[in-house]
Scaffold this active site. Sequence first.
Site, PDB file in Angstrom:
ATOM      1  N   GLN A 178      -2.875   4.942   3.967  1.00  0.00           N
ATOM      2  CA  GLN A 178      -3.782   3.946   3.507  1.00  0.00           C
ATOM      3  C   GLN A 178      -3.736   2.867   4.304  1.00  0.00           C
ATOM      4  O   GLN A 178      -4.715   2.095   4.662  1.00  0.00           O
ATOM      5  CB  GLN A 178      -3.109   3.636   2.243  1.00  0.00           C
ATOM      6  CG  GLN A 178      -3.370   4.796   1.280  1.00  0.00           C
ATOM      7  CD  GLN A 178      -2.860   4.575  -0.192  1.00  0.00           C
ATOM      8  OE1 GLN A 178      -2.479   3.063  -0.503  1.00  0.00           O
ATOM      9  NE2 GLN A 178      -2.929   5.272  -1.221  1.00  0.00           N
ATOM     10  N   GLN A 212       0.873  -1.200  -0.124  1.00  0.00           N
ATOM     11  CA  GLN A 212      -0.145   0.042  -0.073  1.00  0.00           C
ATOM     12  C   GLN A 212       0.909   1.253  -0.013  1.00  0.00           C
ATOM     13  O   GLN A 212       1.978   1.358   0.721  1.00  0.00           O
ATOM     14  CB  GLN A 212      -1.068   0.150   0.985  1.00  0.00           C
ATOM     15  CG  GLN A 212      -2.192  -0.937   1.034  1.00  0.00           C
ATOM     16  CD  GLN A 212      -3.158  -1.056   2.231  1.00  0.00           C
ATOM     17  OE1 GLN A 212      -2.636  -1.579   3.286  1.00  0.00           O
ATOM     18  NE2 GLN A 212      -4.204  -0.359   2.144  1.00  0.00           N
ATOM     19  N   SER A 213       0.305   2.318  -0.700  1.00  0.00           N
ATOM     20  CA  SER A 213       1.568   3.543  -1.065  1.00  0.00           C
ATOM     21  C   SER A 213       1.683   4.336   0.367  1.00  0.00           C
ATOM     22  O   SER A 213       2.934   4.926   0.115  1.00  0.00           O
ATOM     23  CB  SER A 213       0.604   4.290  -2.120  1.00  0.00           C
ATOM     24  OG  SER A 213       0.528   3.551  -3.237  1.00  0.00           O
ATOM     25  N   SER A 214       1.029   4.375   1.083  1.00  0.00           N
ATOM     26  CA  SER A 214       1.413   5.326   2.229  1.00  0.00           C
ATOM     27  C   SER A 214       0.741   4.521   3.378  1.00  0.00           C
ATOM     28  O   SER A 214       0.000   3.683   3.761  1.00  0.00           O
ATOM     29  CB  SER A 214       0.935   6.607   2.060  1.00  0.00           C
ATOM     30  OG  SER A 214      -0.493   6.623   2.149  1.00  0.00           O
TER      31      SER A 214
END
Length: 687
Positions: free
Chosen positions: A8, A3-5
């Site tokens: 998130q 997941q990108s961050s």
Amino acid sequence: MRQSSRQQVLEHRESTRLQYALVERAAGLGWARSRIVVIDEDLGRSAAVAGTRPGFARLVTEVTMGRVGIVVGIEMSRLARTGRDWHQLLELCSLSGALLADPDGVYDPGYYNDRLLLGLKGTMSEAELYLIKQRMASGRLAKAQRGELALPLPIGYARRGDGQVIIDPDEQAQHVVRLIFDMFTRLGTLNAVLRYLAEHDVRLPVRSRGGLDKGELQWRRASRETLQVMLHNPIYAGYYAYGRTRIDPTRQIPARPSTGRIVASPDEWLVALPGRMPAYLSVERYEANLARLAANRNTAATPGAVHNGTALLAGLLRCGRCGGHRVNVQYHAWGPAYVCSYEKTNYGAGTTCQHISAPALDRYVTEQVLAAITPAALQVSLHAAAQAEADRAQLDLLWRQRCERARYGVDRARRQYQLAEPENRLVVRQLERDWETALADADRLDRDYQRFRDTHPVTLSAADRDAITALANDLPALWAAETTTDADRKELLRTLIEKITVAVVGETELVDVTIVWAGGHETTGQAVRPVARLEQLSYYPRLIERIRALAAAGHTARQIADALNADGLRPPKRTNRFGVEQVRTILHQRGIRTQHHNTPVTVLAEHEWSVAGLAAALRMPTATAYTWIYRGWVTAHRASDDKHWIITADPTELDRLRQLRDRPPGYHQHRRWNPPNPPEPSQGDQE
């Protein structure tokens, strides 16, 4: 899994559960659970840069070693967002026989159709990332153009709950920010402001941007980087500015996306809206600060910051011979000198353009400056007194604010202690210690403040005012005082003078000086510099004729020296008055006889030279000729009087001596580099 961050990971829990559920997908395809490995190191990491993803690096390693049968992901964008990383993974899976799977199906990169479909999915994933970034950047820019995008606030500002930017409501924080700008206007350099803050223990007010104390005011030590950011930030002049920094890909460090930032010039800012922010200073003052910072840079076009060297005109001088290039300062054992070496440095010229003794030129310019400001001595004294009182008032206000803050801390610690339940001794003991610490800090600040008031009273006494007025009425004494540093003198010169153009008249002692004052007014004059030889003096023929006339009239060497000094003539260097020994040397070197000096004159044969005659022929100092004699570089012998030297030099020898004279300083002290001899070839090599 990816997941990108971190946000998130915290908020999109369903995506995380779906990715962990892929274990069931792999088990349904026939793999035993003991042989299924979950790689979740990339949760909270972006796929735009592979170097920051340890999970992806681990996956590539396992595939390369041939230990992977199938790679399962929720979608292909979870694996890579760049074509380079995606196609590298496809190639490795194809070579090792590993499969790829997502909820839509199972793919074999070794088959052309599957490879084509996977390549298309990777391209779409990369394009999707580009579109997402483009939409986000366009949204940010549109919001910034309206002045609504929330930007990080510097020291001295705060944001209300509704998003409005205001000047920090804390009075001490406001005072410190204004003090920094006032001190830069007065001192002129970043280092001077930093030393001032450190000397008076002035801390910077910083609002915490995260953690449990978010929004709380913290007092931190000043640093050069922080001051530089403050002086360059346009928000202090009321600007709302967006896009002041850019990312230069050529300067980025691999695996560090935040590196490579460069500061853009004001005309390259994406958004610049004046008057949108509360201001601490005017736009004109902000631009003046930027111009001062640029002038402090040590470049050919700027004077540079003031340093502690004894040469007062460093950075102000321009050469009047070679097109106005900057004149540099060279420090030697015998003192500093101003040297223009532009032609020599850039084009390999044999000699420097001009060489001027620094004390002589400094003395002339100082006389011009003192003569210019002497009529305003009274205004200078009044302004100095007012400035001293204003500086002390600023520091006194800062001390009172610090003491008030300390008393508030004591009162707050007392209230916390009194509100605690007495039975809860675990908490009460700590609150009691905090109260005692606050009391001790407040008491220490009160003592320090009283000590400051004793040594720096806010209002100047009558004696202090009289001393300032007396010093202003005698500016030369104030200039030469031991308490006036070279940096102070340079700062005053740079305040009054924009630039100085100098040009030596031929090879004489005269220097044409053109001073461009602040405001554009120009004055011209001539300074006098020391020279190496008597023959370089502009009045040399008149000097020799005067000495001959005085000697023929029967004057002694002392009388001749007194007459020369009365006529305003001066020696070439080291002193401003002729002495008896100097006159005797001139009489001997020029073969001038007096009625009081019956020593016979030495008659020189062909190709014989006196020391002074050879020095004059070679255009060099007499001391250099004596050095050559002592080192054995010339053929010389004593004269019949056993006091003077006679040098033998025919035209060929003179040419050799001229080459010796033209060698650069230090030539004979440097070791020459001799290339090693190549090894002799062996018998086999010769054959």
